[in-house]
Design a protein around this motif. Structure first.
Motif, mmCIF file in Angstrom:
data_model
loop_
_atom_site.group_PDB
_atom_site.id
_atom_site.type_symbol
_atom_site.label_atom_id
_atom_site.label_comp_id
_atom_site.label_asym_id
_atom_site.label_seq_id
_atom_site.Cartn_x
_atom_site.Cartn_y
_atom_site.Cartn_z
ATOM 1 N N MET A 1 6.524 9.881 -16.882
ATOM 2 C CA MET A 1 7.111 9.376 -15.645
ATOM 3 C C MET A 1 7.304 7.858 -15.686
ATOM 4 O O MET A 1 6.558 7.147 -16.353
ATOM 5 N N THR A 2 8.281 7.377 -14.919
ATOM 6 C CA THR A 2 8.451 5.933 -14.762
ATOM 7 C C THR A 2 7.593 5.490 -13.583
ATOM 8 O O THR A 2 7.205 6.307 -12.753
ATOM 9 N N PRO A 3 7.316 4.177 -13.477
ATOM 10 C CA PRO A 3 6.566 3.706 -12.312
ATOM 11 C C PRO A 3 7.259 4.107 -11.000
ATOM 12 O O PRO A 3 6.585 4.491 -10.042
ATOM 13 N N GLU A 4 8.585 4.046 -10.966
ATOM 14 C CA GLU A 4 9.305 4.386 -9.732
ATOM 15 C C GLU A 4 9.096 5.860 -9.374
ATOM 16 O O GLU A 4 8.890 6.196 -8.209
ATOM 17 N N GLU A 5 9.140 6.717 -10.392
ATOM 18 C CA GLU A 5 8.920 8.145 -10.126
ATOM 19 C C GLU A 5 7.509 8.401 -9.600
ATOM 20 O O GLU A 5 7.298 9.222 -8.715
ATOM 21 N N ILE B 1 -3.550 4.717 -12.725
ATOM 22 C CA ILE B 1 -2.228 5.222 -12.335
ATOM 23 C C ILE B 1 -1.538 4.207 -11.419
ATOM 24 O O ILE B 1 -0.362 3.871 -11.601
ATOM 25 N N ALA B 2 -2.315 3.695 -10.444
ATOM 26 C CA ALA B 2 -1.764 2.696 -9.526
ATOM 27 C C ALA B 2 -1.338 1.440 -10.283
ATOM 28 O O ALA B 2 -0.290 0.852 -9.994
ATOM 29 N N GLY B 3 -2.151 1.049 -11.277
ATOM 30 C CA GLY B 3 -1.821 -0.127 -12.075
ATOM 31 C C GLY B 3 -0.482 0.036 -12.773
ATOM 32 O O GLY B 3 0.355 -0.878 -12.773
ATOM 33 N N TYR B 4 -0.275 1.224 -13.325
ATOM 34 C CA TYR B 4 1.004 1.514 -13.991
ATOM 35 C C TYR B 4 2.148 1.474 -12.983
ATOM 36 O O TYR B 4 3.209 0.902 -13.236
ATOM 37 N N ALA B 5 1.925 2.054 -11.794
ATOM 38 C CA ALA B 5 2.986 2.152 -10.803
ATOM 39 C C ALA B 5 3.395 0.787 -10.254
ATOM 40 O O ALA B 5 4.578 0.533 -10.023
ATOM 41 N N VAL B 6 2.431 -0.099 -10.034
ATOM 42 C CA VAL B 6 2.784 -1.394 -9.423
ATOM 43 C C VAL B 6 2.922 -2.511 -10.448
ATOM 44 O O VAL B 6 3.373 -3.613 -10.111
ATOM 45 N N GLY B 7 2.553 -2.249 -11.704
ATOM 46 C CA GLY B 7 2.707 -3.274 -12.736
ATOM 47 C C GLY B 7 1.513 -4.206 -12.830
ATOM 48 O O GLY B 7 1.690 -5.414 -12.991
ATOM 49 N N ALA B 8 0.310 -3.658 -12.691
ATOM 50 C CA ALA B 8 -0.897 -4.489 -12.805
ATOM 51 C C ALA B 8 -1.658 -4.113 -14.063
ATOM 52 O O ALA B 8 -1.561 -2.982 -14.531
ATOM 53 N N GLY C 1 -2.366 10.636 -18.142
ATOM 54 C CA GLY C 1 -1.568 10.922 -19.331
ATOM 55 C C GLY C 1 -0.160 11.333 -18.958
ATOM 56 O O GLY C 1 0.824 10.884 -19.551
ATOM 57 N N LYS C 2 -0.044 12.169 -17.934
ATOM 58 C CA LYS C 2 1.272 12.645 -17.508
ATOM 59 C C LYS C 2 2.129 11.487 -17.006
ATOM 60 O O LYS C 2 3.296 11.337 -17.385
#
Lengths: 598, 122
Positions: free
Chosen positions: A151-155, A223-230, A145-146
């Motif tokens: 946060m942005t994926p880059e953050e 979380i990883a999916g959000y960060a890498v765009g999957a 959720g946080k």
């Protein structure tokens, strides 16, 4: 709200399950109903507590009483004494949790837990893994959720990079960097995968996380999916882990129901779903390229890298692949910040590591310790030492890919770099302890036998090279070793390491090379003196009767299955070595300890 | 899942049912004497009444447990209440009706019910 005055937590991990925790669970159910306590006392099936050696394990709260080795017939006593009358049944408690004055120690003061720090295992043995609400009650999905709302994926990637987390699958590649590579890779579709194909003999860290806290992996993958765009995740888990598969399936369903997987999670545009892929148990499928081929439905064979999965992975798309334990750390890092994670561990290895303790050790089980803890602390303090007062000889870390650590390195702090320096590796976390009765040549042969079996056969160094090495080792253990065999093993090992296609082959010679490095004298004894110093290698063994100690009672002749022993009554007996099959039955039977092997 | 708030609601709803498993030194502890003498004098209904009241009032930080014989069997059923930072209060000859008052006045509002205590009985 339902209020229960007491919670009975029963371990439902594979270890306790096979020692009968299901029967204990049903006995509790019956007894509670018989005593009309079912509305006051709550029964919870949890994941692994770690102390598999003394299972099935039961913890009763609010007292925190730690019962071990509980059988169904012990349950009526616990219910009538402890749950009804409030008297803890001291003689059923785990021996180390009772002080000399009979007072009960709190759990974190028990030697086994005192030096542990649980991050990846934080919820194992605390929550019911089949209830998503309990995971949420312990801050579950809060990190997701946080990340999604603040946060942005880059953050997000920056936090993981700053934490210093390295891959827990064995090689120790910085996790944040991997995420960054995958995020930067160009592709219309990307995937996030979880490697749950834990195949080392004696390792069960990942299984315990999946059984005890499956949601932590699901949350981290999202979380990883959000960060890498999957938007799609796959968990590759072996079919030999039925309890883990069952709990993962339940967890995915519950997460979908609450909208924590699926479309528009937390009201954002982020969509993510996870599917399971069951592996058939090939060791090579733990290698990343082979694993991804298997996910695609192809034969599980590795391919050369580059391209790395971050560029070209599942179905040719950029793919992020992390191990179960790596993922289990992610939500905590997001919630507590990278500085918190940085503060645990050593300079280059941050955080904790889970180890599966096995072999010649008292507290067989699962432990999580800060990086930098020494082997001595793990074996003698947490692990409770070696049974029967035997002497420590070596510990094997990293299973068939790793190496052995001899007694002289017991005080080496355990982290990625110091283990590599002494010729072993962190590996996924299997830790097998060996004592003076283990033959190191035989151990090396055992592990190599495993890798020869599991080699996929694609590249010649692994397919042919390891086979040749095994033949030489076989020969040595059978007493047919020749001068120059050790050098041949070293030479072959080094060339396989540098020329094999994938991690399986590149690490397969490690157990042989490291045992030669530290126990060359044992190899030499096998080859030159045709003796096995530990008395393990059957072919080099002779069972003999010491004439001066033998009273001629004849017990050995009766117990010998092949009739190899003969002799007059009341005079010394002898063993016909051509008939003897070295079963050792006479050795155990002799009342005068006149029979020895050597 | 639409928002963090929704997640927080699920958390709060479940928290009370799991926080018994955490080491808590902060909450109030109610201990009911449940030895043979206590049970014979009617400690079970007293214990059940405590559970009922705690449940009704949603008192998440209260634990109710039992103990053996405290020694003054003639005054059973006895109950000890430990509030953090305060002296232990021992109630004697408890009944389910008395429990309601102890919970309301002592556990919730911090005023021991002096007339039920061992001091008043002696």
């Amino acid at each position: 709200m339902e209020f229960y005055r007491s919670h009975v937590l029963i371990c439902g991990g594979t270890g306790c399950h096979s020692s009968g925790s299901a029967d204990v669970m049903s006995a509790f159910k019956t007894e509670l109903e018989k005593n009309k306590l079912e509305n006051e006392v709550k029964l919870v099936q949890t994941g692994c507590f770690g102390l598999c050696a003394v299972g099935p394990v039961v913890i009763v709260y609010p007292e925190g009483a730690f019962y071990s080795g509980i059988k169904a017939e012990d349950v009526p006593r616990i219910v009538s004494e402890h749950l009804l009358k409030g008297r803890i049944v001291t003689d059923l408690l785990y021996h180390d949790s009772v002080q000399e004055d009979k007072a009960v120690k709190s759990l974190d003061q028990v030697e086994f837990y005192r030096k542990q720090k649980r991050i990846a295992l934080r919820n194992c043995g605390v929550i019911n893994p089949e209830k998503i609400e309990e995971y949420i009650a312990f801050d579950g999905y809060k990190a997701l959720g946080k990340v999604l709302t603040e946060m942005t994926p880059e953050e997000t990637i920056a936090v993981i990079k700053a934490s210093g987390l390295r891959g827990r699958g064995g090689a120790g590649f910085p996790t944040g960097l991997k995420w960054e590579f995958t995020a930067k890779a160009k592709g219309d579709k990307k995937y996030v995968c979880c490697n749950a194909d834990e195949g080392d003999p004696g390792a069960f860290m990942d299984r315990s996380v999946l059984e005890g806290d499956p949601h932590s992996v699901l949350e981290a993958m999202a979380i990883a999916g959000y960060a890498v765009g999957a938007d799609q995740g796959y968990i590759y888990v072996r079919a030999e882990y039925p309890i883990a598969v069952k709990r993962l399936t339940i967890a995915i369903e519950q997460a979908r129901e609450l909208g924590l997987l699926g479309k528009n999670i937390f009201g954002t545009d982020f969509c993510f779903d996870i599917e399971l892929r069951l592996g058939a148990g090939a060791f090579v499928c733990g290698e990343e390229t082979a694993l991804m081929a298997s996910i695609e439905g192809k034969r599980g064979e590795p391919r050369p890298r580059p391209p790395f999965p971050a560029v070209k992975g599942v179905f040719g798309k950029p793919t992020l692949l992390n191990n179960v334990e790596t993922y289990a750390n992610i939500p905590q890092i997001i919630l507590n910040g990278p500085e918190w994670f940085q503060s645990i561990g050593t300079e280059k290895s941050k955080g904790t590591k889970v180890f599966a303790l096995g072999g010649k050790i008292n507290n067989t089980g699962l432990v999580e310790v800060p990086m930098g803890t020494t082997l001595r602390e793990i074996i003698y303090e947490i692990g409770g030492g070696i049974p029967n007062g035997k002497k420590f000889k070596a510990a094997q870390t990293g299973g068939p890919s790793g190496g052995c650590i001899p007694a002289e390195h017991l005080d080496t702090p355990i982290d990625y770099d110091s283990l590599t320096k002494i010729g072993s590796m962190m590996g996924s976390g299997g830790l097998i302890v060996m004592d003076e009765d283990n033959c190191m040549v035989d151990i090396a042969r055992f592990f190599l036998d495993f890798t020869v079996d599991e080699s996929c056969g694609k590249c010649p160094p692994c397919r042919i090279g390891t086979k040749r090495m095994l033949e030489i080792l076989d020969r040595i253990t059978k007493g047919q070793g020749q001068e120059g065999d050790i050098e041949k093993l070293e030479q072959l090992g080094m060339s396989i390491k540098s020329s094999a296609l994938c991690g399986l082959g590149q690490t397969a010679p490690n157990p042989v090379l490291s045992t030669i490095r530290y126990f060359r004298d044992e190899y030499e004894a096998h080859i030159r003196d045709k003796k096995c110093p530990a008395g393990v290698c059957q072919a080099l063994l002779q069972i003999m009767i010491q004439a001066d100690l033998c009273r001629g009672c004849g017990l050995c002749t009766k117990v010998c299955p092949v009739g190899a022993i003969s002799g007059e009554r009341k005079s010394a007996h002898t063993i016909d070595q051509s008939k003897c099959i070295k079963c050792g039955a006479c050795l155990e039977k002799c009342p005068f300890k006149a029979i020895v092997k050597g | 899942m639409k928002s963090l708030k929704e997640l927080e609601e699920i958390k709060q709803k479940t928290l009370d049912s799991v926080n018994l498993r955490k080491d808590r030194s902060g909450g109030t502890r109610v201990v009911v004497g449940m030895a043979t003498c206590g049970i014979a004098a009617g400690a079970r209904p007293v214990l059940l009444a405590f559970l009922e009241e705690v449940k009704k009032r949603n008192l998440g930080d209260v634990t109710v447990s039992q103990t053996g014989c405290i020694g003054v069997c003639r005054l059973e059923p006895m109950v000890e209440v430990y509030r953090p930072g305060e002296e232990k209060v021992t109630y004697v000859k408890m009944t389910a009706d008395k429990v309601k008052r102890v919970v309301a006045e002592h556990i919730v509002n911090g005023r021991p019910v002096t007339e039920f205590t061992i001091g008043a009985a002696e």
